[in-house]
Scaffold this active site. Structure first.
Site, PDB file in Angstrom:
ATOM      1  N   ARG A   1      -6.033 -11.263  17.009  1.00 29.84           N
ATOM      2  CA  ARG A   1      -5.359 -11.393  15.722  1.00 29.84           C
ATOM      3  C   ARG A   1      -4.788 -12.787  15.533  1.00 29.84           C
ATOM      4  O   ARG A   1      -4.220 -13.069  14.482  1.00 29.84           O
ATOM      5  CB  ARG A   1      -4.210 -10.401  15.657  1.00 29.84           C
ATOM      6  CG  ARG A   1      -4.480  -9.173  14.797  1.00 29.84           C
ATOM      7  CD  ARG A   1      -3.288  -8.271  14.959  1.00 29.84           C
ATOM      8  NE  ARG A   1      -3.108  -7.345  13.877  1.00 29.84           N
ATOM      9  CZ  ARG A   1      -3.499  -6.072  13.919  1.00 29.84           C
ATOM     10  NH1 ARG A   1      -4.153  -5.617  14.951  1.00 29.84           N
ATOM     11  NH2 ARG A   1      -3.245  -5.288  12.903  1.00 29.84           N
TER      12      ARG A   1
ATOM     13  N   ARG B   1      -3.062   6.732   1.617  1.00 28.96           N
ATOM     14  CA  ARG B   1      -3.049   7.262   2.995  1.00 28.96           C
ATOM     15  C   ARG B   1      -1.698   7.912   3.316  1.00 28.96           C
ATOM     16  O   ARG B   1      -1.636   8.983   3.905  1.00 28.96           O
ATOM     17  CB  ARG B   1      -3.325   6.094   3.962  1.00 28.96           C
ATOM     18  CG  ARG B   1      -3.286   6.445   5.425  1.00 28.96           C
ATOM     19  CD  ARG B   1      -4.078   5.444   6.242  1.00 28.96           C
ATOM     20  NE  ARG B   1      -3.245   4.456   6.906  1.00 28.96           N
ATOM     21  CZ  ARG B   1      -3.713   3.407   7.568  1.00 28.96           C
ATOM     22  NH1 ARG B   1      -4.998   3.171   7.632  1.00 28.96           N
ATOM     23  NH2 ARG B   1      -2.910   2.568   8.155  1.00 28.96           N
TER      24      ARG B   1
ATOM     25  N   ARG C   1       2.733   6.699   9.914  1.00 26.54           N
ATOM     26  CA  ARG C   1       3.007   5.547  10.780  1.00 26.54           C
ATOM     27  C   ARG C   1       4.260   4.827  10.291  1.00 26.54           C
ATOM     28  O   ARG C   1       4.420   4.608   9.099  1.00 26.54           O
ATOM     29  CB  ARG C   1       1.810   4.590  10.741  1.00 26.54           C
ATOM     30  CG  ARG C   1       0.841   4.802  11.873  1.00 26.54           C
ATOM     31  CD  ARG C   1      -0.405   3.996  11.689  1.00 26.54           C
ATOM     32  NE  ARG C   1      -0.162   2.561  11.589  1.00 26.54           N
ATOM     33  CZ  ARG C   1      -1.138   1.656  11.603  1.00 26.54           C
ATOM     34  NH1 ARG C   1      -2.396   2.046  11.712  1.00 26.54           N
ATOM     35  NH2 ARG C   1      -0.858   0.389  11.498  1.00 26.54           N
TER      36      ARG C   1
ATOM     37  N   LYS D   1     -11.122  -0.554   9.556  1.00 29.26           N
ATOM     38  CA  LYS D   1     -11.624  -0.847  10.905  1.00 29.26           C
ATOM     39  C   LYS D   1     -11.626   0.406  11.787  1.00 29.26           C
ATOM     40  O   LYS D   1     -12.611   0.685  12.452  1.00 29.26           O
ATOM     41  CB  LYS D   1     -10.764  -1.930  11.583  1.00 29.26           C
ATOM     42  CG  LYS D   1     -10.747  -3.260  10.869  1.00 29.26           C
ATOM     43  CD  LYS D   1      -9.971  -4.307  11.656  1.00 29.26           C
ATOM     44  CE  LYS D   1      -8.519  -3.973  11.868  1.00 29.26           C
ATOM     45  NZ  LYS D   1      -7.683  -3.989  10.652  1.00 29.26           N
TER      46      LYS D   1
ATOM     47  N   ARG E   1       2.564  -7.118   7.177  1.00 31.23           N
ATOM     48  CA  ARG E   1       1.280  -7.036   7.903  1.00 31.23           C
ATOM     49  C   ARG E   1       0.200  -7.837   7.181  1.00 31.23           C
ATOM     50  O   ARG E   1      -0.611  -8.519   7.814  1.00 31.23           O
ATOM     51  CB  ARG E   1       0.858  -5.567   8.058  1.00 31.23           C
ATOM     52  CG  ARG E   1       1.651  -4.846   9.155  1.00 31.23           C
ATOM     53  CD  ARG E   1       1.677  -3.345   8.965  1.00 31.23           C
ATOM     54  NE  ARG E   1       0.358  -2.743   9.072  1.00 31.23           N
ATOM     55  CZ  ARG E   1       0.063  -1.528   8.609  1.00 31.23           C
ATOM     56  NH1 ARG E   1       0.989  -0.796   8.012  1.00 31.23           N
ATOM     57  NH2 ARG E   1      -1.141  -1.053   8.743  1.00 31.23           N
TER      58      ARG E   1
HETATM   59  P1  ADP Z   1      -3.525  -2.249  11.075  1.00 27.86           P
HETATM   60  O1  ADP Z   1      -4.918  -2.730  11.362  1.00 27.86           O
HETATM   61  O2  ADP Z   1      -3.495  -1.075  10.164  1.00 27.86           O
HETATM   62  O3  ADP Z   1      -2.586  -3.342  10.650  1.00 27.86           O
HETATM   63  P2  ADP Z   1      -3.084  -1.705  13.936  1.00 27.86           P
HETATM   64  O4  ADP Z   1      -2.997  -0.265  14.302  1.00 27.86           O
HETATM   65  O5  ADP Z   1      -4.276  -2.471  14.344  1.00 27.86           O
HETATM   66  O6  ADP Z   1      -2.831  -1.712  12.376  1.00 27.86           O
HETATM   67  O7  ADP Z   1      -1.792  -2.490  14.520  1.00 27.86           O
HETATM   68  C1  ADP Z   1      -0.480  -2.046  14.282  1.00 27.86           C
HETATM   69  C2  ADP Z   1       0.531  -3.102  14.778  1.00 27.86           C
HETATM   70  O8  ADP Z   1       0.360  -3.319  16.184  1.00 27.86           O
HETATM   71  C3  ADP Z   1       0.396  -4.491  14.161  1.00 27.86           C
HETATM   72  O9  ADP Z   1       1.030  -4.597  12.907  1.00 27.86           O
HETATM   73  C4  ADP Z   1       1.073  -5.341  15.247  1.00 27.86           C
HETATM   74  O10 ADP Z   1       2.477  -5.233  15.204  1.00 27.86           O
HETATM   75  C5  ADP Z   1       0.603  -4.680  16.531  1.00 27.86           C
HETATM   76  N1  ADP Z   1      -0.664  -5.287  17.021  1.00 27.86           N
HETATM   77  C6  ADP Z   1      -1.859  -4.662  17.138  1.00 27.86           C
HETATM   78  N2  ADP Z   1      -2.800  -5.501  17.606  1.00 27.86           N
HETATM   79  C7  ADP Z   1      -2.172  -6.695  17.799  1.00 27.86           C
HETATM   80  C8  ADP Z   1      -2.603  -7.982  18.258  1.00 27.86           C
HETATM   81  N3  ADP Z   1      -3.870  -8.213  18.623  1.00 27.86           N
HETATM   82  N4  ADP Z   1      -1.680  -8.978  18.304  1.00 27.86           N
HETATM   83  C9  ADP Z   1      -0.408  -8.777  17.960  1.00 27.86           C
HETATM   84  N5  ADP Z   1       0.061  -7.599  17.504  1.00 27.86           N
HETATM   85  C10 ADP Z   1      -0.801  -6.559  17.434  1.00 27.86           C
END
Ligand code: ADP
Length: 193
Positions: free
Chosen positions: A88, A127, A139, A13, A150
């Site tokens: 999410r 990665r 990260r 994404k 996740r």
């Molecule tokens: P990825 O898509 O690689 O899982 P992101 O960078 O989008 O990682 O998100 C990292 C973390 O941030 C998630 O695992 C969660 O803990 C938090 N997070 C991000 N967006 C949301 C959301 N919309 N709702 C709840 N938690 C979120």
């Protein structure tokens, strides 16, 4: 244009969002980046989110919805945005729809990047190794334990959004296993750009 990018962690994404924002002329809004920024600055939101994120769990709907609504009210997002990592949960999606409706706007498209789980594990391992080799920061949630959490969070809490947006007629699904350039072309053609 108001667009949502949907897909599991590691589906590409972030990579794709960066490639298409230039064409769209709207900002890329990543809730992951917003939250990591808050953690780095040690704001109250960052302090509340830090441990949850490190575990790989989802941050509360209230926190994330608040961050997104505040961000999209800024002038650069008036003509649209590409959202990466939000919504999410079904609750986030429904609250977001209702909030957009209040301002007389609506989503134009939800683009799903579909990638099988085995490939996601390979990507995350790759990665992490590449970042280590280049001396780049890793990260804190890019480790096998947090990644599994996740993925579980995606499967149980986020995947229902596929059906939700399909029923709204907004969903388009793209094969995220294709080479990066081809994924970008598919996304752009779904947006007819
Ligand atoms: P990825 O898509 O690689 O899982 P992101 O960078 O989008 O990682 O998100 C990292 C973390 O941030 C998630 O695992 C969660 O803990 C938090 N997070 C991000 N967006 C949301 C959301 N919309 N709702 C709840 N938690 C979120």
């Amino acid at each position: 244009m108001r667009i949502i990018l949907l897909g599991p962690p590691g589906s590409g994404k972030g990579t794709q969002a960066l490639r298409i924002v230039a064409k769209l002329g709207v900002p890329h809004l990543s809730t992951g980046d917003m939250l990591r920024g808050a953690v780095a600055k040690e704001t109250p939101i960052g302090r509340a989110a830090k441990e949850v994120m490190e575990r790989g769990d989802l941050v509360s709907d209230e926190i994330v919805i608040g961050c997104v609504l505040e961000r999209i009210s800024e002038p650069d997002a008036a003509a649209g945005f590409i959202l990466d990592g939000f919504p999410r949960t079904l609750r986030q999606a429904k609250v977001f729809d209702a909030e957009l409706e209040k301002t007389g706007s609506k989503l134009d498209r939800v683009l799903e990047l579909k990638v099988v789980e085995a490939a996601l594990f390979d990507r995350i391992i790759h990665r992490t190794r590449a970042a280590k080799a280049d001396g780049l920061p890793i990260r804190s949630d890019d480790n096998p334990e947090a990644f599994k959490v996740r993925l579980d969070a995606y499967r149980t809490q986020t995947e229902p959004l596929v059906e939700y947006y399909h029923n709204c007629g907004l969903l388009r699904t793209i094969d995220g296993l294709l080479p990066v350039e081809q994924v970008t072309s598919c996304l752009l053609s779904e947006l007819q750009l």
